[in-house]
Design a protein around this motif. Structure first.
Motif, PDB file in Angstrom:
ATOM      1  N   CYS A  79       0.820  -1.231   0.000  1.00 37.08           N
ATOM      2  CA  CYS A  79       0.000   0.000   0.000  1.00 37.08           C
ATOM      3  C   CYS A  79       0.846   1.270   0.000  1.00 37.08           C
ATOM      4  N   MET A  80       2.137   1.136  -0.253  1.00 35.79           N
ATOM      5  CA  MET A  80       3.012   2.308  -0.315  1.00 35.79           C
ATOM      6  C   MET A  80       3.716   2.419  -1.660  1.00 35.79           C
ATOM      7  N   ASP A  81       4.278   1.311  -2.140  1.00 31.02           N
ATOM      8  CA  ASP A  81       5.001   1.305  -3.418  1.00 31.02           C
ATOM      9  C   ASP A  81       4.058   0.782  -4.500  1.00 31.02           C
ATOM     10  N   TRP A  82       3.814   1.620  -5.524  1.00 35.62           N
ATOM     11  CA  TRP A  82       2.811   1.283  -6.542  1.00 35.62           C
ATOM     12  C   TRP A  82       3.465   1.096  -7.907  1.00 35.62           C
ATOM     13  N   PHE A  83       2.928   0.146  -8.668  1.00 35.83           N
ATOM     14  CA  PHE A  83       3.441  -0.177 -10.000  1.00 35.83           C
ATOM     15  C   PHE A  83       2.284  -0.144 -10.998  1.00 35.83           C
ATOM     16  N   LEU A  84       2.534   0.450 -12.142  1.00 32.09           N
ATOM     17  CA  LEU A  84       1.493   0.629 -13.145  1.00 32.09           C
ATOM     18  C   LEU A  84       1.216  -0.684 -13.861  1.00 32.09           C
ATOM     19  N   LEU A  85      -0.060  -1.038 -13.991  1.00 31.68           N
ATOM     20  CA  LEU A  85      -0.461  -2.223 -14.745  1.00 31.68           C
ATOM     21  C   LEU A  85      -0.598  -1.867 -16.213  1.00 31.68           C
ATOM     22  N   PRO A  86      -0.260  -2.776 -17.126  1.00 22.45           N
ATOM     23  CA  PRO A  86      -0.470  -2.496 -18.551  1.00 22.45           C
ATOM     24  C   PRO A  86      -1.964  -2.404 -18.859  1.00 22.45           C
ATOM     25  N   SER A  87      -2.309  -1.654 -19.889  1.00 24.96           N
ATOM     26  CA  SER A  87      -3.704  -1.553 -20.310  1.00 24.96           C
ATOM     27  C   SER A  87      -4.156  -2.883 -20.886  1.00 24.96           C
ATOM     28  N   ALA A  88      -5.317  -3.334 -20.477  1.00 22.21           N
ATOM     29  CA  ALA A  88      -5.827  -4.635 -20.923  1.00 22.21           C
ATOM     30  C   ALA A  88      -6.312  -4.557 -22.364  1.00 22.21           C
ATOM     31  N   THR A  89      -5.965  -5.550 -23.152  1.00 25.27           N
ATOM     32  CA  THR A  89      -6.424  -5.662 -24.536  1.00 25.27           C
ATOM     33  C   THR A  89      -7.247  -6.944 -24.682  1.00 25.27           C
ATOM     34  N   ASP A  90      -7.924  -7.078 -25.823  1.00 23.97           N
ATOM     35  CA  ASP A  90      -8.722  -8.284 -26.061  1.00 23.97           C
ATOM     36  C   ASP A  90      -7.850  -9.541 -26.048  1.00 23.97           C
ATOM     37  N   SER A  91      -6.662  -9.442 -26.659  1.00 19.95           N
ATOM     38  CA  SER A  91      -5.764 -10.606 -26.683  1.00 19.95           C
ATOM     39  C   SER A  91      -5.265 -10.948 -25.282  1.00 19.95           C
ATOM     40  N   MET A  92      -5.067  -9.925 -24.458  1.00 17.58           N
ATOM     41  CA  MET A  92      -4.620 -10.157 -23.086  1.00 17.58           C
ATOM     42  C   MET A  92      -5.695 -10.884 -22.284  1.00 17.58           C
ATOM     43  N   VAL A  93      -6.957 -10.499 -22.508  1.00 20.88           N
ATOM     44  CA  VAL A  93      -8.070 -11.163 -21.815  1.00 20.88           C
ATOM     45  C   VAL A  93      -8.175 -12.621 -22.256  1.00 20.88           C
ATOM     46  N   GLU A  94      -7.973 -12.875 -23.543  1.00 23.28           N
ATOM     47  CA  GLU A  94      -8.002 -14.256 -24.050  1.00 23.28           C
ATOM     48  C   GLU A  94      -6.866 -15.082 -23.457  1.00 23.28           C
ATOM     49  N   ASP A  95      -5.676 -14.491 -23.386  1.00 29.15           N
ATOM     50  CA  ASP A  95      -4.531 -15.209 -22.822  1.00 29.15           C
ATOM     51  C   ASP A  95      -4.734 -15.517 -21.342  1.00 29.15           C
ATOM     52  N   ALA A  96      -5.422 -14.602 -20.638  1.00 28.45           N
ATOM     53  CA  ALA A  96      -5.631 -14.789 -19.199  1.00 28.45           C
ATOM     54  C   ALA A  96      -6.512 -15.988 -18.911  1.00 28.45           C
ATOM     55  N   ALA A  97      -7.261 -16.451 -19.916  1.00 23.73           N
ATOM     56  CA  ALA A  97      -8.120 -17.619 -19.722  1.00 23.73           C
ATOM     57  C   ALA A  97      -7.307 -18.885 -19.435  1.00 23.73           C
ATOM     58  N   ILE A  98      -6.003 -18.851 -19.752  1.00 24.66           N
ATOM     59  CA  ILE A  98      -5.118 -19.991 -19.473  1.00 24.66           C
ATOM     60  C   ILE A  98      -5.149 -20.342 -17.984  1.00 24.66           C
ATOM     61  N   ALA A  99      -5.220 -19.294 -17.148  1.00 26.19           N
ATOM     62  CA  ALA A  99      -5.160 -19.514 -15.697  1.00 26.19           C
ATOM     63  C   ALA A  99      -6.453 -19.096 -15.014  1.00 26.19           C
ATOM     64  N   ALA A 100      -7.564 -19.123 -15.743  1.00 27.02           N
ATOM     65  CA  ALA A 100      -8.824 -18.578 -15.227  1.00 27.02           C
ATOM     66  C   ALA A 100      -9.278 -19.233 -13.926  1.00 27.02           C
ATOM     67  N   LYS A 101      -8.980 -20.530 -13.756  1.00 27.92           N
ATOM     68  CA  LYS A 101      -9.463 -21.252 -12.579  1.00 27.92           C
ATOM     69  C   LYS A 101      -8.392 -21.424 -11.505  1.00 27.92           C
ATOM     70  N   ARG A 102      -7.220 -20.834 -11.725  1.00 28.87           N
ATOM     71  CA  ARG A 102      -6.131 -21.008 -10.773  1.00 28.87           C
ATOM     72  C   ARG A 102      -6.007 -19.787  -9.876  1.00 28.87           C
ATOM     73  N   ARG A 103      -5.516 -19.996  -8.673  1.00 29.21           N
ATOM     74  CA  ARG A 103      -5.304 -18.900  -7.740  1.00 29.21           C
ATOM     75  C   ARG A 103      -4.111 -18.061  -8.175  1.00 29.21           C
ATOM     76  N   PHE A 104      -4.139 -16.772  -7.854  1.00 36.38           N
ATOM     77  CA  PHE A 104      -2.984 -15.909  -8.068  1.00 36.38           C
ATOM     78  C   PHE A 104      -1.874 -16.316  -7.099  1.00 36.38           C
ATOM     79  N   ILE A 105      -0.639 -16.165  -7.561  1.00 36.53           N
ATOM     80  CA  ILE A 105       0.519 -16.542  -6.750  1.00 36.53           C
ATOM     81  C   ILE A 105       0.966 -15.381  -5.856  1.00 36.53           C
ATOM     82  N   GLY A 106       0.978 -14.182  -6.433  1.00 39.82           N
ATOM     83  CA  GLY A 106       1.515 -13.033  -5.721  1.00 39.82           C
ATOM     84  C   GLY A 106       2.875 -12.629  -6.256  1.00 39.82           C
ATOM     85  N   ASP A 107       3.211 -13.119  -7.462  1.00 39.47           N
ATOM     86  CA  ASP A 107       4.484 -12.815  -8.127  1.00 39.47           C
ATOM     87  C   ASP A 107       4.176 -12.353  -9.553  1.00 39.47           C
ATOM     88  N   PRO A 108       4.332 -11.045  -9.858  1.00 36.95           N
ATOM     89  CA  PRO A 108       3.985 -10.539 -11.186  1.00 36.95           C
ATOM     90  C   PRO A 108       4.750 -11.202 -12.329  1.00 36.95           C
TER      91      PRO A 108
END
Length: 273
Positions: A79-108
């Motif tokens: 909550c102190m050091d902030w990093f900019l996320l890339p703008s989401a695109t249609d292809s990025m949303v499609e690629d994210a489906a690879i891990a749609a049912k998996r938990r986030f790790i916490g490692d970008p």
């Protein structure tokens, strides 16, 4: 929810048991003021928190001249050091489906992999699809905003130039209006064609009725609308993205939403209704 009132607002949406610690609240009050200044945002909102197996992601959203289109998302672990996320695109949303049912790790930098079968000239061949957790995070925040960001009718206004601004004259929904699901709107570009009759259209204003209503969502029953705090607070919860909570105090301009969850979509919702 707006960073200027986030501490009070968090208490209004804590009915589902999800909230932030005192330390994180104190850090947000300081860091969000700096975010607004450093990135020249007109407003900074606390978007929410996505749980990770090792670390959690805190998400902030900065908005510019156009509240709907000029948006940037940032993430932090403390909550102190902030990093900019890339703008989401249609292809990025499609690629994210690879891990749609998996938990986030916490490692970008973590990379999700999935083997895919493709038909080539020599028969079936294996290919590998990958997506980084940072890109998945950007796509997930975008999807939640598209599916579940909520505002009351009249809270935002579209100017003659087509820009979307906060409606400074918005005084809140009445208590009777706050009981109806069609008094709330998706804060995104309208996707559903207008199917209202001419008689119903006569009661609408193009300046404020440019968003889709929640009552048109499919499947029907995607939202839980309740009155809490002795009926003084209207609370909406998404059943599609469990963890998305919206609040509004009728007869006041106070409203906002926050997502606190694991970042996975409830794909079983149609079978649960």
């Amino acid at each position: 929810m707006d960073c200027s009132s986030s501490c009070c607002s968090l208490d209004l949406v804590a009915g589902n048991g999800c909230t932030l610690s005192v330390e994180h609240r104190a850090a947000l009050q300081t860091s969000m003021v700096l975010l607004k200044k450093n990135y020249k945002f007109q407003r900074v909102l606390l978007w929410g928190k996505i749980f990770g197996l090792n670390r959690d992601y805190f998400i902030a959203q900065g908005r510019g001249e156009d509240e709907m289109l000029d948006k940037k998302n940032l993430y932090s672990f403390n909550c102190m050091d902030w990093f900019l996320l890339p703008s989401a695109t249609d292809s990025m949303v499609e690629d994210a489906a690879i891990a749609a049912k998996r938990r986030f790790i916490g490692d970008p930098s973590f990379v999700y992999e999935r083997l895919e079968m493709s038909e080539g000239q020599g028969g079936a061949a294996e290919g590998e699809a990958t997506v980084s957790e940072e890109r998945r995070l950007a796509a997930t925040v975008h999807q939640i905003d598209e599916d579940a960001s909520v505002v009351p009718r009249g809270a935002f206004v579209k100017s003659p130039r087509g820009l979307v601004h906060v409606n400074r004259s918005f005084a809140g929904l009445s208590h009777s209006e706050a009981k109806k699901l069609d008094s709330f709107r998706h804060f995104r570009k309208a996707k559903n064609p207008n199917k209202k009759s001419i008689e119903e259209m006569g009661d609408l204003s193009p300046a404020i009725d440019f968003l889709d209503t929640l009552s048109d969502d499919i499947p029907e029953g995607s939202w839980s609308l309740q009155r809490e705090c002795a009926g003084n607070v209207c609370v909406l919860r998404s059943l599609l993205w469990l963890g998305l909570t919206f609040y509004h105090l009728p007869m006041t301009p106070q409203h906002g939403y926050i997502y606190i969850g694991d970042g996975t979509k409830n794909l079983n919702l149609p079978f649960m209704l």
